[in-house]
Design a protein around this motif. Structure first.
Motif, PDB file in Angstrom:
ATOM      1  N   VAL A  78      -6.220   2.819 -14.780  1.00  0.00           N
ATOM      2  CA  VAL A  78      -5.869   4.020 -14.028  1.00  0.00           C
ATOM      3  C   VAL A  78      -4.463   3.860 -13.447  1.00  0.00           C
ATOM      4  O   VAL A  78      -4.193   2.856 -12.777  1.00  0.00           O
ATOM      5  N   PRO A  79      -3.554   4.807 -13.689  1.00  0.00           N
ATOM      6  CA  PRO A  79      -2.252   4.754 -13.024  1.00  0.00           C
ATOM      7  C   PRO A  79      -2.448   4.884 -11.504  1.00  0.00           C
ATOM      8  O   PRO A  79      -3.302   5.640 -11.052  1.00  0.00           O
ATOM      9  N   VAL A  80      -1.660   4.149 -10.745  1.00  0.00           N
ATOM     10  CA  VAL A  80      -1.832   4.115  -9.294  1.00  0.00           C
ATOM     11  C   VAL A  80      -0.508   4.454  -8.615  1.00  0.00           C
ATOM     12  O   VAL A  80       0.524   3.875  -8.932  1.00  0.00           O
ATOM     13  N   ILE A  81      -0.568   5.403  -7.685  1.00  0.00           N
ATOM     14  CA  ILE A  81       0.567   5.697  -6.817  1.00  0.00           C
ATOM     15  C   ILE A  81       0.293   4.982  -5.500  1.00  0.00           C
ATOM     16  O   ILE A  81      -0.722   5.228  -4.856  1.00  0.00           O
ATOM     17  N   VAL A  82       1.195   4.092  -5.132  1.00  0.00           N
ATOM     18  CA  VAL A  82       1.030   3.290  -3.913  1.00  0.00           C
ATOM     19  C   VAL A  82       2.025   3.779  -2.875  1.00  0.00           C
ATOM     20  O   VAL A  82       3.235   3.711  -3.079  1.00  0.00           O
ATOM     21  N   ASN A  83       1.501   4.284  -1.752  1.00  0.00           N
ATOM     22  CA  ASN A  83       2.320   4.807  -0.667  1.00  0.00           C
ATOM     23  C   ASN A  83       2.335   3.772   0.453  1.00  0.00           C
ATOM     24  O   ASN A  83       1.339   3.574   1.138  1.00  0.00           O
ATOM     25  N   LEU A  84       3.473   3.143   0.650  1.00  0.00           N
ATOM     26  CA  LEU A  84       3.597   2.075   1.641  1.00  0.00           C
ATOM     27  C   LEU A  84       4.317   2.522   2.907  1.00  0.00           C
ATOM     28  O   LEU A  84       4.724   1.687   3.708  1.00  0.00           O
ATOM     29  N   PRO A 121       6.894  -3.615   7.349  1.00  0.00           N
ATOM     30  CA  PRO A 121       7.762  -4.041   6.241  1.00  0.00           C
ATOM     31  C   PRO A 121       7.339  -5.355   5.575  1.00  0.00           C
ATOM     32  O   PRO A 121       7.441  -5.496   4.362  1.00  0.00           O
ATOM     33  N   THR A 122       6.839  -6.326   6.357  1.00  0.00           N
ATOM     34  CA  THR A 122       6.448  -7.606   5.752  1.00  0.00           C
ATOM     35  C   THR A 122       5.230  -7.442   4.862  1.00  0.00           C
ATOM     36  O   THR A 122       5.177  -7.996   3.758  1.00  0.00           O
ATOM     37  N   ASP A 123       4.233  -6.675   5.332  1.00  0.00           N
ATOM     38  CA  ASP A 123       3.052  -6.431   4.502  1.00  0.00           C
ATOM     39  C   ASP A 123       3.396  -5.573   3.291  1.00  0.00           C
ATOM     40  O   ASP A 123       2.854  -5.781   2.203  1.00  0.00           O
ATOM     41  N   ALA A 124       4.293  -4.606   3.466  1.00  0.00           N
ATOM     42  CA  ALA A 124       4.694  -3.755   2.345  1.00  0.00           C
ATOM     43  C   ALA A 124       5.368  -4.592   1.269  1.00  0.00           C
ATOM     44  O   ALA A 124       5.124  -4.391   0.067  1.00  0.00           O
ATOM     45  N   LYS A 125       6.183  -5.563   1.661  1.00  0.00           N
ATOM     46  CA  LYS A 125       6.836  -6.433   0.682  1.00  0.00           C
ATOM     47  C   LYS A 125       5.805  -7.256  -0.075  1.00  0.00           C
ATOM     48  O   LYS A 125       5.914  -7.440  -1.290  1.00  0.00           O
ATOM     49  N   ARG A 126       4.794  -7.746   0.606  1.00  0.00           N
ATOM     50  CA  ARG A 126       3.729  -8.517  -0.052  1.00  0.00           C
ATOM     51  C   ARG A 126       2.976  -7.661  -1.060  1.00  0.00           C
ATOM     52  O   ARG A 126       2.652  -8.120  -2.155  1.00  0.00           O
ATOM     53  N   VAL A 127       2.702  -6.395  -0.711  1.00  0.00           N
ATOM     54  CA  VAL A 127       1.992  -5.502  -1.633  1.00  0.00           C
ATOM     55  C   VAL A 127       2.856  -5.206  -2.849  1.00  0.00           C
ATOM     56  O   VAL A 127       2.368  -5.182  -3.985  1.00  0.00           O
ATOM     57  N   VAL A 128       4.148  -5.002  -2.644  1.00  0.00           N
ATOM     58  CA  VAL A 128       5.056  -4.747  -3.773  1.00  0.00           C
ATOM     59  C   VAL A 128       5.117  -5.978  -4.680  1.00  0.00           C
ATOM     60  O   VAL A 128       5.084  -5.858  -5.905  1.00  0.00           O
ATOM     61  N   ASP A 129       5.181  -7.169  -4.095  1.00  0.00           N
ATOM     62  CA  ASP A 129       5.182  -8.392  -4.893  1.00  0.00           C
ATOM     63  C   ASP A 129       3.882  -8.520  -5.689  1.00  0.00           C
ATOM     64  O   ASP A 129       3.900  -8.882  -6.865  1.00  0.00           O
ATOM     65  N   PHE A 130       2.770  -8.217  -5.038  1.00  0.00           N
ATOM     66  CA  PHE A 130       1.482  -8.252  -5.722  1.00  0.00           C
ATOM     67  C   PHE A 130       1.462  -7.244  -6.874  1.00  0.00           C
ATOM     68  O   PHE A 130       1.027  -7.558  -7.989  1.00  0.00           O
ATOM     69  N   ALA A 131       1.938  -6.025  -6.617  1.00  0.00           N
ATOM     70  CA  ALA A 131       1.939  -4.972  -7.647  1.00  0.00           C
ATOM     71  C   ALA A 131       2.854  -5.342  -8.809  1.00  0.00           C
ATOM     72  O   ALA A 131       2.531  -5.092  -9.978  1.00  0.00           O
ATOM     73  N   VAL A 158      -3.129   5.521  -3.475  1.00  0.00           N
ATOM     74  CA  VAL A 158      -3.594   4.545  -2.498  1.00  0.00           C
ATOM     75  C   VAL A 158      -2.554   4.425  -1.392  1.00  0.00           C
ATOM     76  O   VAL A 158      -1.358   4.277  -1.655  1.00  0.00           O
ATOM     77  N   THR A 159      -3.029   4.517  -0.152  1.00  0.00           N
ATOM     78  CA  THR A 159      -2.177   4.301   1.021  1.00  0.00           C
ATOM     79  C   THR A 159      -2.771   3.128   1.785  1.00  0.00           C
ATOM     80  O   THR A 159      -3.615   3.306   2.660  1.00  0.00           O
ATOM     81  N   PRO A 160      -2.362   1.907   1.453  1.00  0.00           N
ATOM     82  CA  PRO A 160      -2.968   0.730   2.093  1.00  0.00           C
ATOM     83  C   PRO A 160      -2.560   0.590   3.555  1.00  0.00           C
ATOM     84  O   PRO A 160      -1.468   0.990   3.952  1.00  0.00           O
ATOM     85  N   ASP A 161      -3.483   0.046   4.329  1.00  0.00           N
ATOM     86  CA  ASP A 161      -3.207  -0.243   5.734  1.00  0.00           C
ATOM     87  C   ASP A 161      -2.597  -1.625   5.901  1.00  0.00           C
ATOM     88  O   ASP A 161      -1.841  -1.878   6.831  1.00  0.00           O
ATOM     89  N   GLY A 162      -2.965  -2.533   5.015  1.00  0.00           N
ATOM     90  CA  GLY A 162      -2.462  -3.904   5.066  1.00  0.00           C
ATOM     91  C   GLY A 162      -2.604  -4.550   3.706  1.00  0.00           C
ATOM     92  O   GLY A 162      -3.047  -3.924   2.737  1.00  0.00           O
ATOM     93  N   PHE A 163      -2.270  -5.831   3.639  1.00  0.00           N
ATOM     94  CA  PHE A 163      -2.314  -6.532   2.364  1.00  0.00           C
ATOM     95  C   PHE A 163      -3.739  -6.670   1.842  1.00  0.00           C
ATOM     96  O   PHE A 163      -3.952  -6.774   0.637  1.00  0.00           O
ATOM     97  N   ASP A 201      -5.807  -4.486   1.356  1.00  0.00           N
ATOM     98  CA  ASP A 201      -6.115  -3.352   0.488  1.00  0.00           C
ATOM     99  C   ASP A 201      -5.520  -3.502  -0.913  1.00  0.00           C
ATOM    100  O   ASP A 201      -5.743  -2.655  -1.778  1.00  0.00           O
ATOM    101  N   ALA A 202      -4.779  -4.592  -1.151  1.00  0.00           N
ATOM    102  CA  ALA A 202      -4.164  -4.811  -2.462  1.00  0.00           C
ATOM    103  C   ALA A 202      -5.213  -5.019  -3.546  1.00  0.00           C
ATOM    104  O   ALA A 202      -4.989  -4.664  -4.703  1.00  0.00           O
ATOM    105  N   ARG A 203      -6.348  -5.541  -3.186  1.00  0.00           N
ATOM    106  CA  ARG A 203      -7.408  -5.760  -4.179  1.00  0.00           C
ATOM    107  C   ARG A 203      -7.860  -4.443  -4.802  1.00  0.00           C
ATOM    108  O   ARG A 203      -8.085  -4.367  -6.003  1.00  0.00           O
ATOM    109  N   GLY A 204      -7.983  -3.405  -3.993  1.00  0.00           N
ATOM    110  CA  GLY A 204      -8.362  -2.095  -4.513  1.00  0.00           C
ATOM    111  C   GLY A 204      -7.346  -1.549  -5.500  1.00  0.00           C
ATOM    112  O   GLY A 204      -7.700  -0.925  -6.510  1.00  0.00           O
ATOM    113  N   ILE A 205      -6.068  -1.800  -5.221  1.00  0.00           N
ATOM    114  CA  ILE A 205      -5.004  -1.384  -6.138  1.00  0.00           C
ATOM    115  C   ILE A 205      -5.170  -2.113  -7.467  1.00  0.00           C
ATOM    116  O   ILE A 205      -5.097  -1.518  -8.540  1.00  0.00           O
TER     117      ILE A 205
END
Length: 147
Positions: free
Chosen positions: A82-88, A93-103, A63-68, A70-74
């Protein structure tokens, strides 16, 4: 000689020997009702790789999300086991940090694990998966461990 064969000979991809001997019986054109009509029928025992992978649970999502948003799909993929590879790498940087926190919360809640693979690329694995690195694959504790 067919036009494709002539063009290939002109380009030097095949030898231009002038004969039509490259046709085999196997590729002859059989019409309906002929004895060789089943030439191109696929063996029913052969399965498409994606179908077999889904049946055996051998899937990995990238998954290569465009913004936060897309975190629901992850989360849905991870909850399905399913194992997920997340490419941020393409995110702010602020949205990437939110996705990492969510993950991180997602993997904690479902007893999985999160591992950084590269800069801004993470691997989320469910609880029933084990990630092996070079040290664990060899069975040693490290490079300098000389038993």
């Amino acid at each position: 000689m067919g036009s494709v064969r002539r063009a290939s000979a002109w380009l030097g991809l095949v030898d231009d020997n002038g004969d039509e001997s490259y046709y085999d019986e196997e590729y002859a054109d059989y019409g309906e009702g002929s004895e060789r009509a089943d030439t191109w029928v696929t063996d029913p025992r052969v399965r498409v790789a994606t179908e077999a992978a889904e049946e055996q649970g051998r899937r990995i999502a990238t998954v290569t999300p465009d913004g936060f948003r897309d975190a629901r799909g992850i989360g849905e993929l991870f909850r399905a086991g399913v194992p997920v590879i997340v490419n941020l790498t393409g995110m702010e940087p602020t949205d990437a940090k939110r996705v990492v926190d969510f993950a991180a919360g997602l993997t904690f809640g479902l007893r999985g694990s999160i591992e950084r693979v590269a800069t801004r690329v993470f691997l989320l694995t469910p609880a029933d998966y084990m990630v092996m690195n070079a040290d664990t694959a060899r069975g040693g504790d490290g490079f300098f461990n000389q038993n």
